[in-house]
Design a protein around this motif. Structure first.
Motif, PDB file in Angstrom:
ATOM      1  N   ASN A  88       0.897  -1.186  -0.096  1.00 20.71           N
ATOM      2  CA  ASN A  88       0.026   0.000   0.076  1.00 20.71           C
ATOM      3  C   ASN A  88       0.752   1.118  -0.021  1.00 20.71           C
ATOM      4  O   ASN A  88       1.223   1.897   1.199  1.00 20.71           O
ATOM      5  CB  ASN A  88      -0.915   0.004   1.128  1.00 20.71           C
ATOM      6  N   PRO A  89       1.278   1.803  -1.256  1.00 23.33           N
ATOM      7  CA  PRO A  89       2.072   3.006  -1.130  1.00 23.33           C
ATOM      8  C   PRO A  89       1.611   4.256  -0.555  1.00 23.33           C
ATOM      9  O   PRO A  89       2.231   4.970  -0.217  1.00 23.33           O
ATOM     10  CB  PRO A  89       2.264   3.122  -2.728  1.00 23.33           C
ATOM     11  N   ALA A  90       0.394   4.084  -0.320  1.00 21.62           N
ATOM     12  CA  ALA A  90      -0.312   5.296   0.399  1.00 21.62           C
ATOM     13  C   ALA A  90      -0.354   5.192   1.692  1.00 21.62           C
ATOM     14  O   ALA A  90      -0.841   6.291   2.382  1.00 21.62           O
ATOM     15  CB  ALA A  90      -1.611   5.631  -0.178  1.00 21.62           C
ATOM     16  N   LEU A  91       0.212   4.055   2.312  1.00 19.81           N
ATOM     17  CA  LEU A  91      -0.142   3.932   3.919  1.00 19.81           C
ATOM     18  C   LEU A  91       1.029   4.852   4.713  1.00 19.81           C
ATOM     19  O   LEU A  91       2.099   4.967   4.328  1.00 19.81           O
ATOM     20  CB  LEU A  91       0.566   2.420   4.155  1.00 19.81           C
ATOM     21  N   ALA A  92       0.330   5.488   5.656  1.00 22.77           N
ATOM     22  CA  ALA A  92       1.239   6.626   6.562  1.00 22.77           C
ATOM     23  C   ALA A  92       1.881   5.434   7.698  1.00 22.77           C
ATOM     24  O   ALA A  92       1.195   4.512   8.098  1.00 22.77           O
ATOM     25  CB  ALA A  92       0.258   7.423   7.033  1.00 22.77           C
ATOM     26  N   VAL A  93       3.175   5.788   8.189  1.00 24.20           N
ATOM     27  CA  VAL A  93       3.384   4.963   9.152  1.00 24.20           C
ATOM     28  C   VAL A  93       4.231   5.863  10.459  1.00 24.20           C
ATOM     29  O   VAL A  93       4.986   6.803   9.893  1.00 24.20           O
ATOM     30  CB  VAL A  93       4.779   4.095   8.579  1.00 24.20           C
ATOM     31  N   ILE A  94       3.961   5.210  11.510  1.00 25.36           N
ATOM     32  CA  ILE A  94       4.365   6.138  12.662  1.00 25.36           C
ATOM     33  C   ILE A  94       4.955   4.879  13.573  1.00 25.36           C
ATOM     34  O   ILE A  94       4.335   4.034  13.878  1.00 25.36           O
ATOM     35  CB  ILE A  94       3.231   7.008  13.528  1.00 25.36           C
ATOM     36  N   SER A  95       6.063   5.173  14.300  1.00 26.66           N
ATOM     37  CA  SER A  95       6.677   4.292  15.216  1.00 26.66           C
ATOM     38  C   SER A  95       6.488   4.697  16.502  1.00 26.66           C
ATOM     39  O   SER A  95       6.509   5.869  17.013  1.00 26.66           O
ATOM     40  CB  SER A  95       8.170   4.100  15.027  1.00 26.66           C
ATOM     41  N   VAL A  96       5.976   3.728  17.271  1.00 28.28           N
ATOM     42  CA  VAL A  96       5.439   4.248  18.898  1.00 28.28           C
ATOM     43  C   VAL A  96       5.925   3.152  20.002  1.00 28.28           C
ATOM     44  O   VAL A  96       6.094   2.031  19.271  1.00 28.28           O
ATOM     45  CB  VAL A  96       3.990   4.461  18.981  1.00 28.28           C
ATOM     46  N   SER A  97       5.928   3.427  21.047  1.00 29.55           N
ATOM     47  CA  SER A  97       5.625   2.374  21.988  1.00 29.55           C
ATOM     48  C   SER A  97       4.590   2.725  23.084  1.00 29.55           C
ATOM     49  O   SER A  97       4.359   3.891  23.645  1.00 29.55           O
ATOM     50  CB  SER A  97       6.890   2.450  23.041  1.00 29.55           C
ATOM     51  N   ALA A  98       3.537   2.055  23.035  1.00 30.40           N
ATOM     52  CA  ALA A  98       2.365   2.085  23.715  1.00 30.40           C
ATOM     53  C   ALA A  98       2.604   2.293  25.427  1.00 30.40           C
ATOM     54  O   ALA A  98       1.835   2.671  26.249  1.00 30.40           O
ATOM     55  CB  ALA A  98       1.234   1.368  23.735  1.00 30.40           C
ATOM     56  N   THR A  99       3.794   1.539  25.782  1.00 29.64           N
ATOM     57  CA  THR A  99       4.215   1.717  27.283  1.00 29.64           C
ATOM     58  C   THR A  99       5.072   2.909  27.459  1.00 29.64           C
ATOM     59  O   THR A  99       4.744   3.502  28.734  1.00 29.64           O
ATOM     60  CB  THR A  99       4.712   0.113  27.837  1.00 29.64           C
ATOM     61  N   THR A 100       5.993   3.239  26.680  1.00 28.01           N
ATOM     62  CA  THR A 100       6.632   4.414  27.255  1.00 28.01           C
ATOM     63  C   THR A 100       6.189   5.756  26.798  1.00 28.01           C
ATOM     64  O   THR A 100       6.443   6.899  26.948  1.00 28.01           O
ATOM     65  CB  THR A 100       8.341   4.312  26.729  1.00 28.01           C
ATOM     66  N   GLY A 101       5.262   5.670  25.792  1.00 27.43           N
ATOM     67  CA  GLY A 101       4.907   6.934  25.060  1.00 27.43           C
ATOM     68  C   GLY A 101       5.606   7.453  23.950  1.00 27.43           C
ATOM     69  O   GLY A 101       5.497   8.302  23.153  1.00 27.43           O
ATOM     70  N   ALA A 102       6.703   6.869  23.611  1.00 23.17           N
ATOM     71  CA  ALA A 102       7.710   7.296  22.467  1.00 23.17           C
ATOM     72  C   ALA A 102       6.766   7.093  21.133  1.00 23.17           C
ATOM     73  O   ALA A 102       5.710   6.394  20.763  1.00 23.17           O
ATOM     74  CB  ALA A 102       8.722   6.296  22.115  1.00 23.17           C
ATOM     75  N   GLY A 103       6.891   8.151  20.484  1.00 23.45           N
ATOM     76  CA  GLY A 103       6.297   8.451  18.950  1.00 23.45           C
ATOM     77  C   GLY A 103       4.819   9.070  19.235  1.00 23.45           C
ATOM     78  O   GLY A 103       4.147   9.179  18.448  1.00 23.45           O
ATOM     79  N   PHE A 104       4.331   9.376  20.404  1.00 21.22           N
ATOM     80  CA  PHE A 104       3.005   9.521  20.468  1.00 21.22           C
ATOM     81  C   PHE A 104       2.489  11.008  20.029  1.00 21.22           C
ATOM     82  O   PHE A 104       1.554  11.289  19.757  1.00 21.22           O
ATOM     83  CB  PHE A 104       2.639   9.384  22.168  1.00 21.22           C
ATOM     84  N   ASP A 105       3.619  11.868  19.952  1.00 21.83           N
ATOM     85  CA  ASP A 105       3.624  13.251  19.664  1.00 21.83           C
ATOM     86  C   ASP A 105       2.830  13.204  17.971  1.00 21.83           C
ATOM     87  O   ASP A 105       1.902  13.651  17.507  1.00 21.83           O
ATOM     88  CB  ASP A 105       4.700  14.018  19.708  1.00 21.83           C
ATOM     89  N   ALA A 106       3.671  12.339  17.288  1.00 18.73           N
ATOM     90  CA  ALA A 106       3.300  12.070  15.912  1.00 18.73           C
ATOM     91  C   ALA A 106       1.979  11.386  15.648  1.00 18.73           C
ATOM     92  O   ALA A 106       1.230  11.792  15.032  1.00 18.73           O
ATOM     93  CB  ALA A 106       4.501  11.258  15.225  1.00 18.73           C
ATOM     94  N   TRP A 107       1.669  10.430  16.615  1.00 13.24           N
ATOM     95  CA  TRP A 107       0.495   9.484  16.652  1.00 13.24           C
ATOM     96  C   TRP A 107      -0.715  10.442  16.940  1.00 13.24           C
ATOM     97  O   TRP A 107      -1.668  10.562  16.153  1.00 13.24           O
ATOM     98  CB  TRP A 107       0.471   8.371  17.450  1.00 13.24           C
ATOM     99  N   LEU A 108      -0.570  11.181  17.846  1.00 12.18           N
ATOM    100  CA  LEU A 108      -1.659  12.152  18.227  1.00 12.18           C
ATOM    101  C   LEU A 108      -1.848  13.333  17.296  1.00 12.18           C
ATOM    102  O   LEU A 108      -2.922  13.655  16.974  1.00 12.18           O
ATOM    103  CB  LEU A 108      -1.421  12.779  19.754  1.00 12.18           C
ATOM    104  N   GLY A 109      -0.842  13.852  16.555  1.00 10.73           N
ATOM    105  CA  GLY A 109      -0.926  14.796  15.804  1.00 10.73           C
ATOM    106  C   GLY A 109      -1.725  14.299  14.398  1.00 10.73           C
ATOM    107  O   GLY A 109      -2.446  14.947  13.783  1.00 10.73           O
ATOM    108  N   TRP A 110      -1.492  13.021  14.167  1.00 10.05           N
ATOM    109  CA  TRP A 110      -2.405  12.457  13.015  1.00 10.05           C
ATOM    110  C   TRP A 110      -3.440  12.154  13.380  1.00 10.05           C
ATOM    111  O   TRP A 110      -4.574  12.659  12.401  1.00 10.05           O
ATOM    112  CB  TRP A 110      -1.937  10.844  12.796  1.00 10.05           C
ATOM    113  N   VAL A 111      -3.947  11.889  14.486  1.00 13.29           N
ATOM    114  CA  VAL A 111      -5.367  11.858  14.862  1.00 13.29           C
ATOM    115  C   VAL A 111      -6.085  13.142  14.769  1.00 13.29           C
ATOM    116  O   VAL A 111      -6.929  13.272  14.317  1.00 13.29           O
ATOM    117  CB  VAL A 111      -5.257  11.281  16.512  1.00 13.29           C
ATOM    118  N   ASP A 112      -5.301  14.201  15.353  1.00 12.20           N
ATOM    119  CA  ASP A 112      -5.785  15.637  15.474  1.00 12.20           C
ATOM    120  C   ASP A 112      -6.032  15.893  14.004  1.00 12.20           C
ATOM    121  O   ASP A 112      -7.196  16.514  13.763  1.00 12.20           O
ATOM    122  CB  ASP A 112      -4.859  16.604  15.964  1.00 12.20           C
ATOM    123  N   ALA A 113      -5.339  15.794  12.952  1.00 13.70           N
ATOM    124  CA  ALA A 113      -5.381  16.259  11.683  1.00 13.70           C
ATOM    125  C   ALA A 113      -6.832  15.502  11.218  1.00 13.70           C
ATOM    126  O   ALA A 113      -7.512  16.022  10.127  1.00 13.70           O
ATOM    127  CB  ALA A 113      -4.180  15.810  10.582  1.00 13.70           C
TER     128      ALA A 113
END
Ligand SMILES: Nc1nc2c(ncn2[C@@H]2O[C@H](COP(=O)(O)OP(=O)(O)OP(=O)(O)O)[C@@H](O)[C@H]2O)c(=O)[nH]1
Ligand SMILES: [Mg+2]
Ligand SMILES: [Zn+2]
Lengths: 113, 291
Positions: free
Chosen positions: B245-270
């Protein structure tokens, strides 16, 4: 397994058609399943035989017509044939291929008595 | 039992018994498929377009041309219209069992709920453990138990919606049944599917289970805190997923440490901004180009 839900969908469509058109038995059910559709035809056949029991298509032959996968390559700006979702473009070898066809799951026709 | 994903088939149809198998018979068809014949089915050895056996009644072909999932898709459209009219962002989270969907949801709710109401539909075959974990955050949650069913469908979500009654301009998070195969085919009326792939599952999953990655708009690579301990090549996983899926967006996170959550929450906000903007567009234009 979602093939069970798909088989139930097929039965529903057949029963609706039987009510509308007033036919009795179905001899053959013809499905159109795209090569890239999220369904395992073998598993669908297995479910089909179970789900059709007691309905107008009990014992019917299941014919599955495969529709070839099609995609659009952004690099070549062209429509191309693909056999799998992860296949590269047969022209340029790149992977920027968006699927455009071959994901359909349809009841095409019924052979009825 | 399902030979595809290991989940059980509808109880009512199988009646607790081993279902009869079909024997492959007849010629191989284009695509390599053969007719199967159930043990108690009589087919008189004739193909669908074959000649009539003498003495048998006449048959005719009736054109149907209907999508198998037409019913689900119609209900999903109803859900989508209902949500779109209220500016509610609905996301459908899918993954194999244990990839971290609930952990991710809990942390996401904690971050979001100070500024936007969040409600949750939880899908599991059994138990209400996950809904209880969600309710502990204060967010309302409805638990759907699918029994032997391996995916949520649009009817279930529609029923959950009328119970939850999420407010306008809010976020609705749907946690699908843990299963990387079946939920791909079932539209629930969501704005986007988010596929969660955890690093303990292996980087080859996008190619092994391509349907889900093809259906998703975003892939979250989760449990990245475990990367030092597992043989998981993030670049390879992303490359494989983009092949599908060439149109797939990708974000790396850790649900336990919260790493990458800024990007993920930014995607949700958009996404939320778009859902809210779409709700203010004139009726008739709201649904186009959204899914
Ligand atoms: N190290 C680590 N563990 C995680 C992370 N996310 C989830 N887990 C753990 O993974 C296990 C499964 O997490 P869940 O959130 O229950 O996964 P799920 O996808 O909701 O599981 P099902 O609903 O059963 O499909 C739990 O033990 C979590 O603590 C993560 O980012 N890092
Ligand atoms: Mg969970
Ligand atoms: Zn190309």
């Amino acid at each position: 397994m979602h093939e069970m839900s798909l088989a139930e969908g097929v039965r529903q469509i057949i029963e609706d058609a039987a009510r509308r058109q007033g036919f009795g038995r179905v001899r053959t059910v013809v499905l159109e399943i795209g090569q890239l559709a999220a369904v395992e035809p073998d598993s669908l056949r297995f479910c089909f035989d179970l789900v059709m029991k007691g309905g107008p298509a009990e014992g019917a032959v299941l014919q599955i017509d495969r529709v070839p996968g099609r995609g659009w390559c952004a690099q070549c700006d062209a429509h191309v044939d693909i056999a799998e979702l992860y296949d590269p473009c047969p022209r340029c070898g790149g992977y920027r291929v968006q699927v455009t066809g071959g994901t359909e799951m349809r009841v095409k026709e019924l052979e009825i008595e | 039992m399902c030979n595809v994903c290991g989940c059980g088939a509808g109880e009512t149809r199988i009646d607790g018994q081993d279902p009869p198998g079909g024997d492959p018979v007849g010629e191989e068809r284009p695509g390599g498929w053969r007719e199967t014949r159930g043990h108690d089915a009589l087919h008189y050895g004739r193909g669908p377009a074959g000649a009539e056996a003498p003495g048998m009644s006449q048959t005719r072909m009736l054109s149907i041309e209907q999508r198998i999932l037409a019913r689900n898709d119609a209900l999903a459209d109803e859900n989508r219209r209902w949500l779109a009219g209220r500016g509610i962002l609905a996301l459908n989270l899918v993954s194999s069992p244990g990839a971290g969907k609930t952990t991710l949801l809990v942390r996401t709710i904690e971050a979001l709920q100070t500024r936007v109401p969040v409600s949750v539909v939880e899908g599991d075959q059994q138990t209400s453990f996950d809904a209880e974990r969600i309710r502990a955050t204060g967010a309302p949650a409805v638990q759907i138990n699918t029994g032997k069913g391996c995916h949520l469908d649009a009817l279930m979500v529609g029923q959950a919606l009328s119970r939850l009654a999420p407010p306008a301009d809010s976020v609705l998070l749907i946690e699908n049944v843990g299963n990387l195969v079946c939920p791909a085919a079932f539209d629930l009326g969501e704005r986007a599917k988010v596929v969660v792939l955890s690093v303990t599952e292996g980087d080859d999953k996008p190619l092994k289970y391509p349907d889900m990655f093809a259906a998703a708009s975003l892939m979250l690579i989760n449990k990245t805190d475990l990367l030092p301990y597992v043989d998981f090549n993030v670049d390879k996983a992303i490359d494989f997923a983009l092949r599908v899926n060439p149109a797939l967006a990708v974000i790396s996170v850790s649900a336990t440490t919260g790493a990458g959550f800024d990007a993920w929450l930014g995607w949700v906000d958009a996404q939320l901004d778009e859902a809210r903007a779409a709700a203010r567009r004139p009726v008739g234009l709201t649904l186009d180009g959204e899914s």
